[in-house]
Scaffold this motif. Structure first.
Motif, PDB file in Angstrom:
ATOM      1  N   SER A 136      37.224   7.500  17.761  1.00 17.90           N
ATOM      2  CA  SER A 136      36.646   6.996  16.515  1.00 17.90           C
ATOM      3  C   SER A 136      35.489   6.067  16.847  1.00 17.90           C
ATOM      4  O   SER A 136      35.523   5.359  17.856  1.00 17.90           O
ATOM      5  CB  SER A 136      37.687   6.239  15.694  1.00 17.90           C
ATOM      6  OG  SER A 136      37.098   5.698  14.515  1.00 17.90           O
ATOM      7  N   GLU A 137      34.485   6.055  15.973  1.00 20.91           N
ATOM      8  CA  GLU A 137      33.418   5.071  16.129  1.00 20.91           C
ATOM      9  C   GLU A 137      33.691   3.835  15.269  1.00 20.91           C
ATOM     10  O   GLU A 137      32.861   2.935  15.200  1.00 20.91           O
ATOM     11  CB  GLU A 137      32.062   5.676  15.790  1.00 20.91           C
ATOM     12  CG  GLU A 137      31.919   6.226  14.397  1.00 20.91           C
ATOM     13  CD  GLU A 137      30.554   6.875  14.171  1.00 20.91           C
ATOM     14  OE1 GLU A 137      29.560   6.434  14.777  1.00 20.91           O
ATOM     15  OE2 GLU A 137      30.491   7.839  13.384  1.00 20.91           O
ATOM     16  N   GLY A 173      39.101  17.419  13.315  1.00 19.36           N
ATOM     17  CA  GLY A 173      39.048  16.138  12.627  1.00 19.36           C
ATOM     18  C   GLY A 173      40.362  15.578  12.154  1.00 19.36           C
ATOM     19  O   GLY A 173      40.363  14.630  11.352  1.00 19.36           O
ATOM     20  N   VAL A 211      38.828  13.662  16.200  1.00 15.69           N
ATOM     21  CA  VAL A 211      37.801  12.679  15.861  1.00 15.69           C
ATOM     22  C   VAL A 211      38.110  12.150  14.460  1.00 15.69           C
ATOM     23  O   VAL A 211      38.228  12.931  13.500  1.00 15.69           O
ATOM     24  CB  VAL A 211      36.398  13.298  15.915  1.00 15.69           C
ATOM     25  CG1 VAL A 211      35.335  12.222  15.696  1.00 15.69           C
ATOM     26  CG2 VAL A 211      36.163  13.995  17.250  1.00 15.69           C
ATOM     27  N   GLY A 215      37.890   9.655  10.956  1.00 23.03           N
ATOM     28  CA  GLY A 215      37.011   8.997   9.999  1.00 23.03           C
ATOM     29  C   GLY A 215      37.600   7.684   9.549  1.00 23.03           C
ATOM     30  O   GLY A 215      37.440   7.287   8.389  1.00 23.03           O
ATOM     31  N   ARG A 252      31.562  11.579  10.744  1.00 16.58           N
ATOM     32  CA  ARG A 252      32.524  12.000  11.760  1.00 16.58           C
ATOM     33  C   ARG A 252      32.244  13.430  12.203  1.00 16.58           C
ATOM     34  O   ARG A 252      32.384  13.777  13.383  1.00 16.58           O
ATOM     35  CB  ARG A 252      33.939  11.894  11.199  1.00 16.58           C
ATOM     36  CG  ARG A 252      35.005  12.465  12.108  1.00 16.58           C
ATOM     37  CD  ARG A 252      36.200  12.961  11.339  1.00 16.58           C
ATOM     38  NE  ARG A 252      35.864  13.987  10.372  1.00 16.58           N
ATOM     39  CZ  ARG A 252      36.762  14.579   9.591  1.00 16.58           C
ATOM     40  NH1 ARG A 252      38.020  14.234   9.652  1.00 16.58           N
ATOM     41  NH2 ARG A 252      36.378  15.510   8.728  1.00 16.58           N
TER      42      ARG A 252
END
Length: 370
Positions: A200-201, A148, A171, A173, A216
């Motif tokens: 990332s979303e 992360g 990934v 946040g 995340r």
């Protein structure tokens, strides 16, 4: 009808349509767009109808154009969606997969099997050393190390994977262009430019927010075949990752720690709950089974992998013969040998254990007299 990038960008920005609700809609396999209009909740349905009939009047259109402009700005910018060739299929096993992922870096990092390494932001020296050792050895064994991008265990695992010339996925946040924590600027650059991948979303510019990090974590474990918890306190985000991994039917591996180390209490709790305790890399490889070793070519006759391994131990090793006393980058070894990433990494590790080769700045070298 499969949805393309533009349609997924629209879906990702519909109101009152979170990932879990969207998964329920997708499960009905509605046709685009009328089938979607029939099953969407009211607010999302009205927003989609407005975009379909008068896109210039819809706030979604501006976001769509911004996203497409961001992707076109750099060859390393990618927008991933469920129909994209590089979309990680493991995410479709989640009850709440994202409709869209912003990606910056090398999409080839998504090819090998993933292994998540997580842990505390305040590790001990042993914890940092263990994170680096396992990340480097797993990367050299053909795994992509996923974490992360946080301080502590996460950052050390990413860096060790890159140092081993292996892929790593971070990934986030926050938005794909936001460096968080700020002191990880150099790591972000290394991930983008050194064979890693940032995902990332959240849209670019989105600032880090504590509420984003638990969500995340579901992507970190969802992208992985298993998760290794290196150090974790009794109340730790890493324990959330372990729980999510269990819910997602992923393997959970834990390094044991001292009873006197507060950062090991969470790990000991996980072991008591049934997580697999590991002491070395092979404990993980043995548990993961077929994902842990390179697979022989489908065109190879029975026993070909064993014959290849036997011949590799002889003087005509095709990987060893490519090396000299000048460092050879891993990507050049892959190109010249015609073998895939996992095979080359695994064979180089075997040759290193046999004392025939070594890692050096810039690549791999053949040891003198070998």
């Amino acid at each position: 009808m499969s949805l393309g990038l533009r349609e997924w960008l629209v879906v990702a920005h519909l109101p009152q349509l979170g990932p879990r609700r969207l998964a329920e809609v997708r499960a009905q396999r509605p046709a685009w767009p009328h089938g979607w209009l029939a099953v969407l909740p009211a607010a999302a349905r009205d927003a989609l109808r407005l975009w379909l009939e008068r896109p210039a009047a819809s706030p979604i259109q501006a976001r769509l154009e911004q996203a497409l402009a961001w992707e076109a700005r750099d060859d390393a910018h990618h927008l991933l969606y469920p129909e994209h060739p590089a979309w990680p299929a493991l995410l479709d096993e989640l009850p709440d997969p994202p409709p869209l992922l912003w990606a910056h870096g090398d999409l080839a990092a998504l090819d090998p099997p993933g292994l998540a390494i997580v842990g505390t932001r305040r590790p001990t020296r042993d914890g940092l050393d263990n994170a680096a050792r396992f990340a480097g050895e797993l990367a050299a064994s053909g795994f992509c190390v996923i974490s992360g991008m946080a301080m502590g265990i996460d950052g050390r695992a990413h860096q060790a994977a890159l140092d081993a010339a292996g892929p790593s996925i971070g990934v986030l946040g926050c938005g794909i262009d936001v460096v968080y924590p700020s002191r990880h600027g150099e790591l972000y650059r290394a991930m983008r430019e050194g064979g890693g991948l940032l995902l990332s979303e959240h849209a670019p510019g989105t600032r880090a927010n504590p509420v984003f990090f638990p969500r995340r974590n579901r992507l970190i474990t969802g992208l992985s075949r298993g998760v290794l918890v290196v150090e974790a306190a009794e109340k730790s985000g890493s324990l959330i990752s372990a729980r999510l991994a269990t819910e997602q039917n992923r393997e959970v591996f834990v390094l044991p720690g001292s009873l006197n180390n507060p950062q090991a209490r969470g790990c000991l709790k996980l072991i008591r709950q049934g997580a697999t305790m590991v002491l070395e890399r092979d404990d993980i490889l043995d548990e993961l089974g077929p994902w842990a070793r390179p697979v022989a070519s489908a065109d190879a006759p029975p026993g070909a992998s064993a014959l290849a391994a036997a011949s590799a131990r002889g003087p005509a090793d095709p990987i060893l013969d490519l090396l000299s006393d000048a460092p050879t980058p891993l990507d050049l070894v892959i190109e010249l040998s015609g073998r895939d990433f996992a095979h080359c990494q695994q064979r180089l590790l075997e040759l290193e254990l046999e004392g025939l080769v070594a890692q050096a700045p810039g690549g791999w070298v053949r040891l003198a007299g070998r």
